[in-house]
Motif scaffolding. Structure first.
Motif, PDB file in Angstrom:
ATOM      1  N   SER A   1     -31.388  26.720 -28.843  1.00  0.00           N
ATOM      2  CA  SER A   1     -32.026  26.480 -27.497  1.00  0.00           C
ATOM      3  C   SER A   1     -31.894  27.571 -26.260  1.00  0.00           C
ATOM      4  N   VAL A   2     -30.767  27.390 -26.227  1.00  0.00           N
ATOM      5  CA  VAL A   2     -30.160  28.051 -24.551  1.00  0.00           C
ATOM      6  C   VAL A   2     -29.873  30.019 -24.968  1.00  0.00           C
ATOM      7  N   LYS A   3     -30.192  30.215 -26.175  1.00  0.00           N
ATOM      8  CA  LYS A   3     -29.347  32.167 -27.276  1.00  0.00           C
ATOM      9  C   LYS A   3     -30.180  32.625 -26.174  1.00  0.00           C
ATOM     10  N   GLY A   4     -29.647  33.808 -25.567  1.00  0.00           N
ATOM     11  CA  GLY A   4     -30.051  34.963 -24.719  1.00  0.00           C
ATOM     12  C   GLY A   4     -30.400  34.170 -23.065  1.00  0.00           C
ATOM     13  N   ARG A   5     -29.929  33.063 -22.937  1.00  0.00           N
ATOM     14  CA  ARG A   5     -30.580  32.466 -20.972  1.00  0.00           C
ATOM     15  C   ARG A   5     -29.199  32.368 -20.879  1.00  0.00           C
ATOM     16  N   PHE A   6     -28.072  31.481 -21.582  1.00  0.00           N
ATOM     17  CA  PHE A   6     -27.006  30.968 -21.272  1.00  0.00           C
ATOM     18  C   PHE A   6     -26.035  31.851 -21.669  1.00  0.00           C
ATOM     19  N   THR A   7     -24.742  31.893 -20.635  1.00  0.00           N
ATOM     20  CA  THR A   7     -23.293  32.218 -21.146  1.00  0.00           C
ATOM     21  C   THR A   7     -22.610  31.431 -21.377  1.00  0.00           C
ATOM     22  N   ILE A   8     -21.336  31.020 -22.217  1.00  0.00           N
ATOM     23  CA  ILE A   8     -19.911  30.592 -21.322  1.00  0.00           C
ATOM     24  C   ILE A   8     -18.995  31.793 -21.661  1.00  0.00           C
ATOM     25  N   SER A   9     -18.442  31.120 -20.731  1.00  0.00           N
ATOM     26  CA  SER A   9     -17.156  31.737 -20.345  1.00  0.00           C
ATOM     27  C   SER A   9     -16.197  31.037 -20.343  1.00  0.00           C
ATOM     28  N   ARG A  10     -14.356  31.749 -20.084  1.00  0.00           N
ATOM     29  CA  ARG A  10     -13.886  30.526 -19.821  1.00  0.00           C
ATOM     30  C   ARG A  10     -13.050  32.169 -18.382  1.00  0.00           C
ATOM     31  N   ASP A  11     -12.385  31.512 -17.550  1.00  0.00           N
ATOM     32  CA  ASP A  11     -10.697  31.989 -17.481  1.00  0.00           C
ATOM     33  C   ASP A  11      -9.011  30.885 -16.610  1.00  0.00           C
ATOM     34  N   ASN A  12      -8.713  31.775 -18.376  1.00  0.00           N
ATOM     35  CA  ASN A  12      -7.884  31.265 -18.678  1.00  0.00           C
ATOM     36  C   ASN A  12      -6.668  30.883 -17.473  1.00  0.00           C
ATOM     37  N   ALA A  13      -6.073  32.255 -16.776  1.00  0.00           N
ATOM     38  CA  ALA A  13      -5.696  31.426 -15.454  1.00  0.00           C
ATOM     39  C   ALA A  13      -5.532  30.326 -14.493  1.00  0.00           C
ATOM     40  N   LYS A  14      -7.122  30.685 -14.325  1.00  0.00           N
ATOM     41  CA  LYS A  14      -7.851  29.189 -13.728  1.00  0.00           C
ATOM     42  C   LYS A  14      -7.859  27.874 -14.569  1.00  0.00           C
ATOM     43  N   ASN A  15      -7.249  27.912 -16.203  1.00  0.00           N
ATOM     44  CA  ASN A  15      -7.894  26.657 -17.296  1.00  0.00           C
ATOM     45  C   ASN A  15      -9.276  26.619 -16.636  1.00  0.00           C
ATOM     46  N   THR A  16     -10.310  27.124 -16.542  1.00  0.00           N
ATOM     47  CA  THR A  16     -12.083  26.963 -15.782  1.00  0.00           C
ATOM     48  C   THR A  16     -12.303  27.406 -17.090  1.00  0.00           C
ATOM     49  N   VAL A  17     -13.474  26.677 -17.814  1.00  0.00           N
ATOM     50  CA  VAL A  17     -14.515  27.191 -18.473  1.00  0.00           C
ATOM     51  C   VAL A  17     -15.822  27.298 -17.817  1.00  0.00           C
ATOM     52  N   TYR A  18     -16.824  27.960 -17.648  1.00  0.00           N
ATOM     53  CA  TYR A  18     -18.151  28.261 -17.182  1.00  0.00           C
ATOM     54  C   TYR A  18     -19.443  28.380 -17.779  1.00  0.00           C
ATOM     55  N   LEU A  19     -19.936  28.190 -17.944  1.00  0.00           N
ATOM     56  CA  LEU A  19     -21.332  28.410 -18.067  1.00  0.00           C
ATOM     57  C   LEU A  19     -22.725  29.184 -16.878  1.00  0.00           C
ATOM     58  N   GLN A  20     -23.285  30.147 -17.395  1.00  0.00           N
ATOM     59  CA  GLN A  20     -24.048  30.767 -16.717  1.00  0.00           C
ATOM     60  C   GLN A  20     -25.221  30.409 -16.814  1.00  0.00           C
ATOM     61  N   MET A  21     -26.287  29.776 -16.748  1.00  0.00           N
ATOM     62  CA  MET A  21     -27.664  29.660 -17.063  1.00  0.00           C
ATOM     63  C   MET A  21     -28.888  29.902 -16.166  1.00  0.00           C
ATOM     64  N   ASN A  22     -29.286  31.506 -16.847  1.00  0.00           N
ATOM     65  CA  ASN A  22     -30.460  32.322 -16.448  1.00  0.00           C
ATOM     66  C   ASN A  22     -31.261  31.608 -17.017  1.00  0.00           C
ATOM     67  N   SER A  23     -32.909  32.100 -16.448  1.00  0.00           N
ATOM     68  CA  SER A  23     -34.065  31.686 -16.909  1.00  0.00           C
ATOM     69  C   SER A  23     -34.197  30.405 -16.896  1.00  0.00           C
ATOM     70  N   LEU A  24     -33.871  29.552 -16.101  1.00  0.00           N
ATOM     71  CA  LEU A  24     -33.706  27.531 -16.455  1.00  0.00           C
ATOM     72  C   LEU A  24     -35.313  27.017 -16.274  1.00  0.00           C
ATOM     73  N   LYS A  25     -35.444  25.845 -17.593  1.00  0.00           N
ATOM     74  CA  LYS A  25     -36.222  25.840 -17.667  1.00  0.00           C
ATOM     75  C   LYS A  25     -36.696  24.344 -17.130  1.00  0.00           C
ATOM     76  N   PRO A  26     -37.629  23.489 -17.231  1.00  0.00           N
ATOM     77  CA  PRO A  26     -37.967  22.361 -16.912  1.00  0.00           C
ATOM     78  C   PRO A  26     -36.999  21.644 -18.105  1.00  0.00           C
ATOM     79  N   GLU A  27     -36.981  21.999 -19.474  1.00  0.00           N
ATOM     80  CA  GLU A  27     -36.440  21.111 -20.651  1.00  0.00           C
ATOM     81  C   GLU A  27     -35.427  21.335 -20.552  1.00  0.00           C
TER      82      GLU A  27
END
Length: 118
Positions: free
Chosen positions: A63-89
């Motif tokens: 349901s999120v393929k093509g819209r969301f991207t997960i990434s990480r910054d190991n130096a900051k011990n942080t993971v991100y979730l970029q969410m584009n084209s968001l839908k009410p669902e």
């Protein structure tokens, strides 16, 4: 022990974007994978996206393929979730998850609310 702190949730209109962050602390060395799950009212928690800390493998919910991207910054011990084209669902509480190969258990953040309006 692993501690996870999420940030970045909020209210956005349909079609908009948000970026979630999850900062990990504690026994970082033991983490095999980190990811995001979500739980909408009246529904079970579901996987959104996950990646191994090596970055070799990622997995997304259909349901999120093509819209969301997960990434990480190991130096900051942080993971991100970029969410584009968001839908009410996509409205849900989003939880950060880390799996420890040493403890053989999952760790969870407290969650951050994402609300997508029409």
């Amino acid at each position: 022990q692993v501690q996870l702190v999420e940030s970045g949730g909020g209210l956005v209109q349909a079609g908009g974007s948000l970026r979630l962050s999850c900062a990990a602390s504690g026994s970082i060395f033991s983490i095999y994978s980190m990811g995001w799950y979500r739980q909408a009212p009246g529904r079970q928690r579901e996987l959104v996206a996950v990646l191994t800390t090596s970055g070799v493998s990622t997995n997304y919910a259909d349901s999120v393929k093509g819209r969301f991207t997960i990434s990480r910054d190991n130096a900051k011990n942080t993971v991100y979730l970029q969410m584009n084209s968001l839908k009410p669902e996509d409205t849900a509480v989003y939880y950060c998850n880390a799996f420890s190969v040493v403890a053989r258990m999952d760790y969870w953040g407290k969650g951050t609310l994402v609300t997508v309006s029409e």
